[in-house]
Scaffold this motif. Sequence first.
Motif, short mmCIF file in Angstrom:
data_model
loop_
_atom_site.label_atom_id
_atom_site.label_comp_id
_atom_site.label_asym_id
_atom_site.label_seq_id
_atom_site.Cartn_x
_atom_site.Cartn_y
_atom_site.Cartn_z
N SER A 111 0.83 -1.21 0.00
CA SER A 111 0.00 0.00 0.00
C SER A 111 0.86 1.26 0.00
O SER A 111 0.55 2.24 -0.68
N VAL A 112 1.96 1.22 0.75
CA VAL A 112 2.88 2.37 0.77
C VAL A 112 3.49 2.58 -0.61
O VAL A 112 3.57 3.71 -1.11
N HIS A 113 3.89 1.48 -1.27
CA HIS A 113 4.43 1.58 -2.63
C HIS A 113 3.40 2.19 -3.57
O HIS A 113 3.71 3.08 -4.38
N GLU A 114 2.17 1.69 -3.48
CA GLU A 114 1.11 2.17 -4.37
C GLU A 114 0.82 3.65 -4.14
O GLU A 114 0.58 4.39 -5.10
N VAL A 115 0.83 4.07 -2.89
CA VAL A 115 0.60 5.49 -2.59
C VAL A 115 1.69 6.34 -3.24
O VAL A 115 1.40 7.37 -3.86
#
Length: 217
Positions: A111-115
């Motif tokens: 999720s951090v990567h996607e953000v």
Amino acid sequence: MKNIAVFIAFCLFIAYWSLTLFFTFPENPMNVRDLKYRQYFEAHFYQNWSFFAPPATFNERLYFSYIYNDLITNTKKVRTFETLVPITQEKKKKAPFNRKQDVLDYVICGSVHEVQNKIKEVYDIIKVEEKRSQKSSSIEEKNKKVIEEIEKTESFHNLQNYAKIVAEKNGIPKNDTQYKITITNIDIPKYVNKSSQTRREEKTVISSNLHPLKTTK
């Protein structure tokens, strides 16, 4: 009939690799304009170029900051927790029986990567729109727009859900508590400077708006 099948296969081959090249080129006004199609392409025809990618230059950090009234001291209190490092440490500690930690690492780190990827996309869209309209907005307006778009994403909602888990684990009261999510990057020193004691720079990538903890799903 055989010639027709060969011709169709050849056309599909050319179309696939043409689209692959188009959507994996560095961002430009053409492929940024078609971000929706690029996202669809990557979802169904994903290409993993990590073998050719340069080594990582930074580590990610994920902070949850909680603001609430301390009933004992009757003062406003702020507590902040970094969560990516503990997840990694717990995953290593429980190996090889770390399926739960592995899933958590996959969801939260993913999720951090996607953000971070989405942030870049939104800035690219803003840049194209400004070029098209020949109007420029202030840095504050751009940042506000980026945060608004990020907070609509499923990845950000995953982090919001995790904010509730972190709060419960650390005894943060639910009532009248607000929180915000901050993602930062810390530079990875080059190998020759690996043993250096110099403090590494930590850059804020995004810091969300404040949200009430009690309404987090």
